[in-house]
Design a protein around this motif. Structure first.
Motif, PDB file in Angstrom:
ATOM      1  N   TYR A 154       0.832  -1.200   0.000  1.00 18.81           N
ATOM      2  CA  TYR A 154       0.000   0.000   0.000  1.00 18.81           C
ATOM      3  C   TYR A 154       0.870   1.256   0.000  1.00 18.81           C
ATOM      4  O   TYR A 154       0.500   2.273  -0.599  1.00 18.81           O
ATOM      5  CB  TYR A 154      -0.941  -0.007   1.212  1.00 18.81           C
ATOM      6  N   VAL A 163      -5.475   5.488 -10.260  1.00 21.58           N
ATOM      7  CA  VAL A 163      -6.917   5.422 -10.018  1.00 21.58           C
ATOM      8  C   VAL A 163      -7.449   4.088 -10.550  1.00 21.58           C
ATOM      9  O   VAL A 163      -6.763   3.367 -11.279  1.00 21.58           O
ATOM     10  CB  VAL A 163      -7.667   6.580 -10.700  1.00 21.58           C
ATOM     11  N   GLN A 164      -8.686   3.791 -10.190  1.00 26.10           N
ATOM     12  CA  GLN A 164      -9.328   2.571 -10.658  1.00 26.10           C
ATOM     13  C   GLN A 164      -9.570   2.641 -12.162  1.00 26.10           C
ATOM     14  O   GLN A 164      -9.734   3.731 -12.726  1.00 26.10           O
ATOM     15  CB  GLN A 164     -10.639   2.362  -9.911  1.00 26.10           C
ATOM     16  N   PRO A 165      -9.620   1.500 -12.838  1.00 22.14           N
ATOM     17  CA  PRO A 165      -9.770   1.504 -14.305  1.00 22.14           C
ATOM     18  C   PRO A 165     -11.005   2.255 -14.796  1.00 22.14           C
ATOM     19  O   PRO A 165     -10.941   2.957 -15.807  1.00 22.14           O
ATOM     20  CB  PRO A 165      -9.843   0.010 -14.650  1.00 22.14           C
ATOM     21  N   GLU A 166     -12.144   2.124 -14.072  1.00 20.12           N
ATOM     22  CA  GLU A 166     -13.344   2.807 -14.536  1.00 20.12           C
ATOM     23  C   GLU A 166     -13.220   4.330 -14.438  1.00 20.12           C
ATOM     24  O   GLU A 166     -13.725   5.063 -15.301  1.00 20.12           O
ATOM     25  CB  GLU A 166     -14.570   2.331 -13.752  1.00 20.12           C
ATOM     26  N   LEU A 167     -12.527   4.819 -13.397  1.00 20.80           N
ATOM     27  CA  LEU A 167     -12.308   6.256 -13.281  1.00 20.80           C
ATOM     28  C   LEU A 167     -11.291   6.746 -14.312  1.00 20.80           C
ATOM     29  O   LEU A 167     -11.404   7.855 -14.830  1.00 20.80           O
ATOM     30  CB  LEU A 167     -11.836   6.602 -11.872  1.00 20.80           C
ATOM     31  N   ARG A 168     -10.333   5.911 -14.591  1.00 17.70           N
ATOM     32  CA  ARG A 168      -9.353   6.265 -15.617  1.00 17.70           C
ATOM     33  C   ARG A 168     -10.033   6.416 -16.969  1.00 17.70           C
ATOM     34  O   ARG A 168      -9.769   7.373 -17.714  1.00 17.70           O
ATOM     35  CB  ARG A 168      -8.255   5.202 -15.672  1.00 17.70           C
ATOM     36  N   ASP A 169     -10.921   5.478 -17.294  1.00 18.42           N
ATOM     37  CA  ASP A 169     -11.649   5.563 -18.564  1.00 18.42           C
ATOM     38  C   ASP A 169     -12.547   6.792 -18.619  1.00 18.42           C
ATOM     39  O   ASP A 169     -12.777   7.364 -19.690  1.00 18.42           O
ATOM     40  CB  ASP A 169     -12.477   4.297 -18.780  1.00 18.42           C
ATOM     41  N   ASP A 222      -9.329  12.410  -8.315  1.00 13.79           N
ATOM     42  CA  ASP A 222      -9.359  11.335  -9.310  1.00 13.79           C
ATOM     43  C   ASP A 222      -8.994  11.854 -10.695  1.00 13.79           C
ATOM     44  O   ASP A 222      -8.283  11.179 -11.447  1.00 13.79           O
ATOM     45  CB  ASP A 222     -10.750  10.692  -9.337  1.00 13.79           C
ATOM     46  N   ALA A 226      -5.771  10.588 -12.805  1.00 12.23           N
ATOM     47  CA  ALA A 226      -5.956   9.923 -14.092  1.00 12.23           C
ATOM     48  C   ALA A 226      -5.116  10.562 -15.185  1.00 12.23           C
ATOM     49  O   ALA A 226      -4.692   9.883 -16.145  1.00 12.23           O
ATOM     50  CB  ALA A 226      -7.430   9.943 -14.481  1.00 12.23           C
TER      51      ALA A 226
END
Length: 609
Positions: A154, A163-169, A222, A226
């Motif tokens: 961590y 960031v998480q993949p969905e936020l990156r997209d 975020d 990203a």
């Protein structure tokens, strides 16, 4: 472990040592002087003091022993009627670079720092300065940064955040089509709050738009994460230029909005870099007191994030001192002539011209330190348990520093390194850009040189790809009036005792007519009499400043307008957010920072008399 190191070593090119200083076996470093700015410098400085004191003591003891023994032998030879040449004095034993005392002293200095960096007033000069703390302060919480307690992985994620993949997209720019204007509006939308969010200011009113400092939104965090490799210091510079452009055009509303977004973005960026800074500072505390110790496994840490930080400290040390070697070589090997006088003067640290320079600047000295830093870094890289499991972008950076030529570098990346590591060239370039952004938030001394090396590597890797596109160029580097980031500069009344006014009032210096350095220093010394209280009294000085008419030399004004005043368009909001502390409109009542420390110096002179 051996098999792993062999398989990974295929992607490492052989070092090219034709133009670089080749790491050699460990040598004792004979250092004369140093600046105690970091943990490394503290350890070197303490070691120097111990070394000099031991040298003096050994020299005195050797002289006494030699005189005593020589006298005895002379008497014996006289009795026997024989004569012989006196033996040479015993060789003085070279002390080690580091001792237990020097390491403990450096540790005490580190522990004596405050918890977080704070502004203090120097008792001798009255000048405000920043005292570095033991921990990095998070600009959002205004407290010491907290590293994750969930484990080393961590903490590694904090060091290289994403960031998480969905936020990156959702937030990621399409770099092949991105334009700066659209990027700024997307950043503003992501950082803004709505009335439904329920965020209130100090007066209890609901906030709409950019929240008050230092509040940040999750969406803003975020969005920046990203696109951090595409934002970075270039977005900071662009927002700053657009703010100045609006001020030069007299648009107060636009200037205030750009300033608010600029400050908010820097707050987010600094907060995201805080864990990285803390890990680097911890690594400095481990590496610094052990400078010269080639048993790196004993102090470079065990976890991946600790060893990564230790490597970056070592690599930053190498880049920093290699730059000093180049500067010292140029200064010492370039004959000073009337035509290149200014060029030589501008190279290296100007503190070397002080009567007793507090820095290390001579060629033979900086070479010794550079060789030791290179040896320590090479030892780290050649130790599999320290280096082989570091993040892939860090290991590529080490391999790339020994490759000459952009084509060869890109070929090695595409054909050798990326297939062996199971990573795409696009992913590797992004990882290095994100590391470059982290390094850009570190202090320039000593990490500026490492950041510059990283920037050149990133640019070289991007040649021929979509990543080579840079929409910031027209905003940051266009000097034409039609450029989107252009603003009209102007000249203004510099303080009478400033260096600018001194150069304006000094004798005209033309190429081919300048004298030796001593002449310029003598002029500066005479002009500095007023600066330290030997000239007119403060009351007389104020009257002279008020009545004088300042004419900027034509060569410096270059046709620009004089004292248009648009830098003060935002008023006291520019300095303290709108809480004015000025009680009078009379220019004579204005208090400058220089007045504070000039008064302190005058008082100390009266006491000394």
């Amino acid at each position: 472990m051996k098999s792993e190191s062999k398989s990974k070593s295929k992607s490492k090119p052989k070092p090219n040592s034709k133009k670089s200083l080749k790491p050699t076996k460990a040598k004792k470093v004979n250092v004369a002087k140093s600046k105690a700015g970091t943990a490394t410098a503290i350890a070197i400085a303490v070691a120097i003091a111990n070394k000099n004191s031991k040298k003096k003591k050994n020299k005195n003891n050797n002289t006494k022993n030699y005189t005593k023994n020589n006298t005895k032998k002379k008497n014996n030879n006289n009795k026997k009627g024989q004569t012989s040449a006196p033996p040479p004095p015993p060789e003085e034993e070279e002390p080690k670079l580091l001792s237990g005392d020097s390491i403990s002293d450096a540790r005490v200095r580190m522990d004596a720092r405050p918890d977080v960096s704070s502004i203090v007033v120097d008792e001798q000069t009255g000048i405000e300065r920043i005292q570095q703390g033991k921990y990095v302060m998070d600009v959002v919480t205004r407290k010491a940064v907290q590293l994750s307690s969930l484990g080393p992985m961590y903490r590694l994620a904090q060091m290289f955040p994403g960031v998480q993949p969905e936020l990156r997209d959702l937030y990621r720019f399409d770099w092949s089509k991105a334009e700066v204007g659209d990027m700024i509006e997307q950043l503003r939308d992501a950082c803004s709050v709505k009335e439904s969010d329920g965020i209130k200011d100090d007066d209890g009113n609901l906030v709409v738009g950019i929240p008050p400092h230092p509040v940040v939104t999750n969406a803003g965090l975020d969005f920046v994460l990203a696109n951090r490799d595409y934002l970075g210091p270039r977005m900071k510079k662009t927002l700053g230029r657009l703010k100045l452009q609006a001020q030069s055009q007299g648009d107060v509303k636009a200037a205030s909005e750009y300033r608010q977004l600029w400050k908010h973005y820097m707050t987010i960026d600094d907060s995201l870099s805080a864990p990285f800074k803390q890990m680097i500072m911890d690594a400095e505390g481990r590496v610094g007191p052990n400078f010269g110790n080639l048993d790196l496994r004993s102090f470079c840490g065990t976890e991946v994030y600790e060893r990564t930080a230790s490597y970056l400290v070592l690599k930053g040390m190498v880049a920093h001192w290699e730059k000093k070697v180049r500067d010292a070589e140029y200064v010492e090997r370039t004959p000073e002539t009337r035509s290149n006088f200014i060029d030589v003067l501008m190279v290296g640290d100007p503190k070397r011209y002080l009567p007793d320079p507090p820095i290390i600047f001579r060629y033979d000295e900086v070479v010794r330190i550079t060789l030791m830093a290179q040896n320590m870094t090479a030892q780290f890289v050649n130790t599999p348990e320290l280096f082989d499991d570091l993040p892939v972008e860090v290991r590529f950076f080490e391999a790339a520093t020994f490759i000459k030529g952009g084509t060869t570098l890109r070929q090695f990346m595409i054909e050798d390194f990326c297939p062996a590591e199971g990573i795409t060239p696009e992913g590797l370039r992004e990882g290095l850009r994100r590391l470059e952004v982290q390094l850009s938030n570190m202090q320039i001394d000593p990490y500026g040189d490492l950041k510059n090396v990283m920037s050149r590597l990133v640019d070289t890797m991007a040649v021929g790809t979509d990543d080579a596109r840079d929409p910031y160029v027209s905003y940051l580097y266009s000097t034409g009036k039609d450029g989107p980031g252009y603003f009209q500069t102007y000249t203004f009344n510099h303080d009478r005792q400033s260096l600018v006014r001194f150069l304006d009032n000094a004798k005209e210096i033309q190429q081919g007519s300048i004298g030796p350095t001593s002449n310029l220093i003598d002029q500066l010394s005479n002009e500095a009499n007023n600066l330290f209280g030997f000239g007119p009294k403060p009351e007389e000085m104020k009257k002279q400043i008020k009545n004088e008419v300042y004419k900027v030399p034509d060569k410096r004004s270059c046709g620009r307008p004089h004292n248009t005043g648009w830098l003060d368009l935002l008023g006291d909001e520019e300095v303290n957010g709108g809480s004015s502390t000025k009680t009078s409109d009379d220019p004579e009542d204005e208090v400058y920072e220089s007045d504070n420390w000039r008064e302190v110096i005058s008082q100390r002179q009266k006491i000394s008399r």
